[in-house]
Design a protein around this motif. Structure first.
Motif, PDB file in Angstrom:
ATOM      1  N   PRO A 192       0.800  -1.223  -0.001  1.00  0.00           N
ATOM      2  CA  PRO A 192      -0.062  -0.019   0.103  1.00  0.00           C
ATOM      3  C   PRO A 192       0.902   1.297  -0.034  1.00  0.00           C
ATOM      4  O   PRO A 192       1.800   1.220   0.691  1.00  0.00           O
ATOM      5  CB  PRO A 192      -0.733  -0.092   1.385  1.00  0.00           C
ATOM      6  CG  PRO A 192      -0.740  -1.513   1.599  1.00  0.00           C
ATOM      7  CD  PRO A 192       0.566  -2.158   1.153  1.00  0.00           C
ATOM      8  N   GLY A 193       0.330   2.158  -0.637  1.00  0.00           N
ATOM      9  CA  GLY A 193       1.207   3.460  -1.132  1.00  0.00           C
ATOM     10  C   GLY A 193       2.234   3.677  -2.059  1.00  0.00           C
ATOM     11  O   GLY A 193       2.692   4.586  -2.342  1.00  0.00           O
ATOM     12  N   TYR A 201      -0.660   5.370 -10.920  1.00  0.00           N
ATOM     13  CA  TYR A 201      -1.687   5.102  -9.974  1.00  0.00           C
ATOM     14  C   TYR A 201      -1.049   4.650  -8.352  1.00  0.00           C
ATOM     15  O   TYR A 201       0.139   4.206  -8.440  1.00  0.00           O
ATOM     16  CB  TYR A 201      -2.511   3.896 -10.281  1.00  0.00           C
ATOM     17  CG  TYR A 201      -3.520   4.193 -11.486  1.00  0.00           C
ATOM     18  CD1 TYR A 201      -4.712   4.479 -11.583  1.00  0.00           C
ATOM     19  CD2 TYR A 201      -3.004   3.583 -12.740  1.00  0.00           C
ATOM     20  CE1 TYR A 201      -5.346   5.053 -12.675  1.00  0.00           C
ATOM     21  CE2 TYR A 201      -3.491   3.871 -13.823  1.00  0.00           C
ATOM     22  CZ  TYR A 201      -4.648   4.564 -13.675  1.00  0.00           C
ATOM     23  OH  TYR A 201      -5.512   4.742 -14.818  1.00  0.00           O
ATOM     24  N   ARG A 202      -1.582   4.892  -7.447  1.00  0.00           N
ATOM     25  CA  ARG A 202      -1.287   4.643  -6.088  1.00  0.00           C
ATOM     26  C   ARG A 202      -1.817   3.330  -5.559  1.00  0.00           C
ATOM     27  O   ARG A 202      -3.133   3.319  -5.486  1.00  0.00           O
ATOM     28  CB  ARG A 202      -1.156   5.632  -5.041  1.00  0.00           C
ATOM     29  CG  ARG A 202      -0.713   5.569  -3.764  1.00  0.00           C
ATOM     30  CD  ARG A 202      -0.703   6.790  -2.813  1.00  0.00           C
ATOM     31  NE  ARG A 202      -0.188   7.798  -3.540  1.00  0.00           N
ATOM     32  CZ  ARG A 202       1.445   8.061  -3.375  1.00  0.00           C
ATOM     33  NH1 ARG A 202       2.012   6.861  -2.894  1.00  0.00           N
ATOM     34  NH2 ARG A 202       1.917   9.104  -3.955  1.00  0.00           N
ATOM     35  N   LEU A 227      -3.832   1.034  -3.115  1.00  0.00           N
ATOM     36  CA  LEU A 227      -4.535   1.410  -1.932  1.00  0.00           C
ATOM     37  C   LEU A 227      -4.205   0.189  -1.155  1.00  0.00           C
ATOM     38  O   LEU A 227      -4.401  -0.042   0.229  1.00  0.00           O
ATOM     39  CB  LEU A 227      -5.807   1.489  -2.036  1.00  0.00           C
ATOM     40  CG  LEU A 227      -6.091   3.087  -3.011  1.00  0.00           C
ATOM     41  CD1 LEU A 227      -7.544   3.069  -3.090  1.00  0.00           C
ATOM     42  CD2 LEU A 227      -5.633   4.206  -2.325  1.00  0.00           C
ATOM     43  N   ASP A 228      -4.501  -1.219  -1.684  1.00  0.00           N
ATOM     44  CA  ASP A 228      -4.501  -2.353  -1.054  1.00  0.00           C
ATOM     45  C   ASP A 228      -3.983  -3.486  -2.025  1.00  0.00           C
ATOM     46  O   ASP A 228      -4.104  -3.407  -3.100  1.00  0.00           O
ATOM     47  CB  ASP A 228      -5.922  -2.627  -0.536  1.00  0.00           C
ATOM     48  CG  ASP A 228      -5.815  -3.768   0.574  1.00  0.00           C
ATOM     49  OD1 ASP A 228      -4.750  -4.099   0.803  1.00  0.00           O
ATOM     50  OD2 ASP A 228      -6.842  -4.152   1.284  1.00  0.00           O
ATOM     51  N   ASP A 278      -5.755  -2.809  -5.608  1.00  0.00           N
ATOM     52  CA  ASP A 278      -6.704  -1.884  -5.479  1.00  0.00           C
ATOM     53  C   ASP A 278      -6.035  -0.709  -5.777  1.00  0.00           C
ATOM     54  O   ASP A 278      -5.409  -0.039  -4.902  1.00  0.00           O
ATOM     55  CB  ASP A 278      -7.555  -2.260  -4.218  1.00  0.00           C
ATOM     56  CG  ASP A 278      -8.513  -1.222  -4.098  1.00  0.00           C
ATOM     57  OD1 ASP A 278      -9.081  -0.382  -5.224  1.00  0.00           O
ATOM     58  OD2 ASP A 278      -9.034  -0.963  -2.878  1.00  0.00           O
ATOM     59  N   VAL A 279      -6.337   0.252  -7.001  1.00  0.00           N
ATOM     60  CA  VAL A 279      -5.923   1.322  -7.076  1.00  0.00           C
ATOM     61  C   VAL A 279      -6.830   2.428  -6.924  1.00  0.00           C
ATOM     62  O   VAL A 279      -6.804   3.616  -7.599  1.00  0.00           O
ATOM     63  CB  VAL A 279      -5.026   1.401  -8.542  1.00  0.00           C
ATOM     64  CG1 VAL A 279      -3.677   0.663  -8.461  1.00  0.00           C
ATOM     65  CG2 VAL A 279      -6.058   0.965  -9.656  1.00  0.00           C
ATOM     66  N   GLY A 280      -7.985   2.185  -6.291  1.00  0.00           N
ATOM     67  CA  GLY A 280      -9.308   3.155  -6.249  1.00  0.00           C
ATOM     68  C   GLY A 280     -10.179   3.204  -7.646  1.00  0.00           C
ATOM     69  O   GLY A 280     -11.068   4.149  -7.716  1.00  0.00           O
TER      70      GLY A 280
END
Length: 90
Positions: free
Chosen positions: A7-8, A34-35, A37-38, A54-56
């Motif tokens: 994450p991050g 992309y960042r 998330l999970d 998971d990139v939102g």
């Protein structure tokens, strides 16, 4: 493969092909950053990855769609020194 991501982290989308399972178009854009998330451990049916990211956007995406980017390094900012105003008397 998934141990390297967490994450991050920043990832670059390199594959915006249709969904592996359904063939539907994906909302990802190739070349976009992309960042994460999970991260979920999952053996993708494509056989190319062992995790979902998971990139939102939408749900989770196969890790093979992304490449990890190096973390940005802190840069020193140069600041202007305040100089006193010179007033000439007439």
């Amino acid at each position: 493969m998934s141990e390297a991501l967490g994450p991050g982290d920043l990832v670059l989308c390199v594959n915006a092909a249709p969904n592996h399972m359904t063939g539907e178009p994906v909302p990802l854009v190739a070349g976009e950053t992309y960042r994460v998330l999970d991260l979920w451990e999952f053996a993708c049916p494509c056989g190319r990855s062992d995790a979902l990211l998971d990139v939102g956007i939408g749900f989770a995406w196969c890790q093979s769609r992304f490449r990890k980017l190096p973390k940005p390094k802190a840069r020193a900012k140069t600041r202007r020194a305040a100089t006193p105003k010179v007033i000439e008397r007439v």
